[in-house]
Design a protein around this motif. Structure first.
Motif, short mmCIF file in Angstrom:
data_model
loop_
_atom_site.label_atom_id
_atom_site.label_comp_id
_atom_site.label_asym_id
_atom_site.label_seq_id
_atom_site.Cartn_x
_atom_site.Cartn_y
_atom_site.Cartn_z
N LEU A 1 -2.66 -6.97 -3.22
CA LEU A 1 -2.25 -6.14 -2.09
C LEU A 1 -2.01 -7.05 -0.88
O LEU A 1 -2.95 -7.67 -0.37
CB LEU A 1 -3.31 -5.10 -1.76
CG LEU A 1 -3.43 -3.89 -2.69
CD1 LEU A 1 -3.64 -4.29 -4.15
CD2 LEU A 1 -4.57 -2.98 -2.25
N ASP B 1 -0.77 -6.51 2.36
CA ASP B 1 -0.47 -6.03 3.71
C ASP B 1 -1.66 -5.63 4.56
O ASP B 1 -1.50 -5.04 5.62
CB ASP B 1 0.52 -4.86 3.65
CG ASP B 1 0.20 -3.86 2.56
OD1 ASP B 1 -0.80 -4.05 1.85
OD2 ASP B 1 0.96 -2.89 2.41
N GLU B 2 -2.89 -5.96 4.14
CA GLU B 2 -4.04 -5.67 4.97
C GLU B 2 -4.19 -6.74 6.06
O GLU B 2 -3.79 -7.89 5.88
CB GLU B 2 -5.31 -5.57 4.13
CG GLU B 2 -5.31 -4.38 3.19
CD GLU B 2 -6.61 -4.25 2.42
OE1 GLU B 2 -7.53 -3.59 2.93
OE2 GLU B 2 -6.70 -4.81 1.31
N HIS C 1 0.81 -1.21 0.00
CA HIS C 1 0.00 0.00 0.00
C HIS C 1 0.85 1.28 0.00
O HIS C 1 1.06 1.91 1.04
CB HIS C 1 -0.93 0.02 1.22
CG HIS C 1 -2.22 -0.69 1.00
ND1 HIS C 1 -2.35 -2.05 1.13
CD2 HIS C 1 -3.45 -0.23 0.64
CE1 HIS C 1 -3.61 -2.41 0.88
NE2 HIS C 1 -4.29 -1.33 0.58
N TYR D 1 4.40 5.14 2.37
CA TYR D 1 3.55 4.03 2.80
C TYR D 1 2.29 4.55 3.49
O TYR D 1 2.31 5.60 4.14
CB TYR D 1 4.33 3.12 3.74
CG TYR D 1 3.70 1.76 3.99
CD1 TYR D 1 3.47 0.88 2.95
CD2 TYR D 1 3.35 1.36 5.28
CE1 TYR D 1 2.91 -0.37 3.17
CE2 TYR D 1 2.79 0.11 5.52
CZ TYR D 1 2.58 -0.75 4.46
OH TYR D 1 2.01 -1.98 4.69
N VAL D 2 1.21 3.80 3.36
CA VAL D 2 -0.09 4.23 3.91
C VAL D 2 -0.16 3.84 5.39
O VAL D 2 -0.84 2.87 5.77
CB VAL D 2 -1.25 3.64 3.10
CG1 VAL D 2 -2.59 4.19 3.61
CG2 VAL D 2 -1.10 3.96 1.62
N ILE E 1 -0.93 3.72 -5.18
CA ILE E 1 -1.27 2.35 -5.57
C ILE E 1 -2.37 2.30 -6.62
O ILE E 1 -2.32 1.50 -7.56
CB ILE E 1 -1.64 1.51 -4.32
CG1 ILE E 1 -1.68 0.02 -4.67
CG2 ILE E 1 -2.95 2.00 -3.69
CD1 ILE E 1 -1.73 -0.88 -3.45
N ASP E 2 -3.40 3.13 -6.51
CA ASP E 2 -4.47 3.14 -7.50
C ASP E 2 -4.01 3.76 -8.80
O ASP E 2 -4.31 3.26 -9.90
CB ASP E 2 -5.69 3.89 -6.96
CG ASP E 2 -6.51 3.07 -5.98
OD1 ASP E 2 -6.73 1.88 -6.26
OD2 ASP E 2 -6.91 3.60 -4.95
N TYR F 1 -11.02 -5.02 -5.45
CA TYR F 1 -11.27 -3.74 -4.81
C TYR F 1 -12.49 -3.83 -3.89
O TYR F 1 -13.33 -4.72 -4.03
CB TYR F 1 -11.49 -2.64 -5.86
CG TYR F 1 -12.84 -2.71 -6.55
CD1 TYR F 1 -13.84 -1.78 -6.26
CD2 TYR F 1 -13.12 -3.69 -7.49
CE1 TYR F 1 -15.08 -1.84 -6.88
CE2 TYR F 1 -14.35 -3.76 -8.12
CZ TYR F 1 -15.33 -2.83 -7.81
OH TYR F 1 -16.55 -2.90 -8.43
N TRP G 1 0.98 5.24 -1.48
CA TRP G 1 -0.08 6.20 -1.74
C TRP G 1 -0.47 6.23 -3.22
O TRP G 1 -1.60 6.58 -3.56
CB TRP G 1 0.34 7.59 -1.28
CG TRP G 1 0.28 7.73 0.20
CD1 TRP G 1 1.34 7.89 1.05
CD2 TRP G 1 -0.89 7.72 1.03
NE1 TRP G 1 0.89 7.96 2.36
CE2 TRP G 1 -0.47 7.85 2.37
CE3 TRP G 1 -2.25 7.58 0.76
CZ2 TRP G 1 -1.36 7.86 3.44
CZ3 TRP G 1 -3.14 7.60 1.83
CH2 TRP G 1 -2.70 7.74 3.15
N LEU H 1 -3.51 3.13 7.76
CA LEU H 1 -4.29 1.89 7.82
C LEU H 1 -4.09 1.20 9.16
O LEU H 1 -3.06 1.35 9.81
CB LEU H 1 -3.86 0.94 6.70
CG LEU H 1 -4.17 1.35 5.26
CD1 LEU H 1 -3.60 0.32 4.30
CD2 LEU H 1 -5.66 1.51 5.05
#
Length: 315
Positions: free
Chosen positions: A210, A212-213, A142, A297-298, A146-147, A164, A144, A301
């Motif tokens: 993705l 890392d969630e 993730h 990095y985000v 990424i989209d 998504y 910033w 989250l």
């Protein structure tokens, strides 16, 4: 359940135009879209300077997000001072604002113009395996951008397939999906499960995964992550085997000094034979990507929400 939630939460949902999007309750969204499109026509240097000023203000107002980022950085970098953490958080809010205000440019510009704003590092890792007919899953932490990265990769005529979470506002979801897929590729809502994603990879689409969630203890293993640990999904190795795909790490970032979106591809990831070693291999790559410029990095989250003792570190 609200009407908006019914549109975006049910299994099998596909974004579609509704005439109700013209009703007054959506006018605020349309005004926001108009503003982003106007910003997209602005020279990016001017836009980035505006975003820098706005990002500082947003960072001061976003108390919950600031707290989450601070908690994550405390656990991941315990030797940092509070001033070091604050500096990274400030830079992070500036970066996200620069990326968000650039959406209009991504939505309006030709592929040729967008490619001038990109820098690809290690793209040969991807193209080599594609030329060999090898299935590919991109492991994309993730960042910033990424989209934006998914859109720009599709502009290279790469059939990128992502998963998504539909936005709760159906107009925002419809608009953003149109932008995401303006150059082709595809996307599956997470409510449909992993099977459509795997099927697409088997057929030759590039999986955009993705890693890392935090999906909780039941589905994860605890693997080291910087100076702490995180509940990490260990399924990427199984997905690669099922799809006969090679896993290529890629991290997207935005460099305002260069005015470039940077795509950093690395050599294929070697995943271990067991869940723990596979999870640790993924986390190690994330660490390697993030350490040189942590603000990319985000950190807002809840990436560390599942703790072994059950505590809520974000309360």
């Amino acid at each position: 359940m609200t009407q908006n939630t019914r549109y975006t939460a049910r299994v099998g949902y596909k974004p579609r135009w509704l005439w109700s999007f013209l009703l007054p309750r959506y006018w605020g969204v349309w005004l926001g879209v108009a503003a982003l499109l106007l910003l997209g026509l602005m020279p990016f240097r001017w836009r980035d300077k505006l975003a820098h000023k706005l990002g500082v203000i947003i960072g001061r107002k976003a108390k919950k997000q600031h707290k989450r980022a601070n908690v994550n950085l405390q656990l991941c970098f315990p030797n940092w001072t509070q001033s070091q953490r604050e500096q990274v958080i400030d830079e992070m809010f500036v970066l996200v604002t620069q990326v968000m205000l650039g959406i209009g440019e991504v939505a309006l510009s030709s592929p040729q113009k967008l490619h001038q704003r990109c820098e690809f590092v290690g793209l040969e890792y991807l193209t080599k395996f594609r030329e060999q007919g090898q299935n590919v899953i991109l492991m994309v932490p993730h960042g910033w951008a990424i989209d934006t990265a998914g859109i720009l990769l599709r502009s290279l005529n790469l059939p990128v397939m992502a998963m998504y979470n539909p936005h709760r506002n159906p107009l925002v979801d419809w608009l953003w999906t149109k932008v995401r897929l303006r150059f082709g590729g595809g996307a599956h809502a997470r409510q449909n499960g992993i099977k459509p994603f795997l099927t697409a990879v088997r057929k030759g689409d590039i999986g955009y995964y993705l890693p890392d969630e935090d999906y909780g203890e039941a589905l994860s293993v605890y693997a080291d992550f910087f100076a702490t640990y995180k509940a990490t999904l260990p399924s990427l190795g199984k997905m690669a085997k099922l799809t006969k795909a090679v896993v290529i790490p890629m991290f997207p970032s935005y460099d305002a000094q260069k005015g470039k979106y940077i795509f950093d591809f690395r050599e294929p990831l070697v995943l271990g034979d067991d869940d723990l070693s596979s999870a640790r291999a993924m986390n190690a790559v994330i660490e390697d990507f993030v350490t040189p410029d942590p603000a990319q990095y985000v950190w807002i989250l809840r990436i560390l929400k599942t703790r072994k003792d059950g505590t809520n570190i974000y309360c």
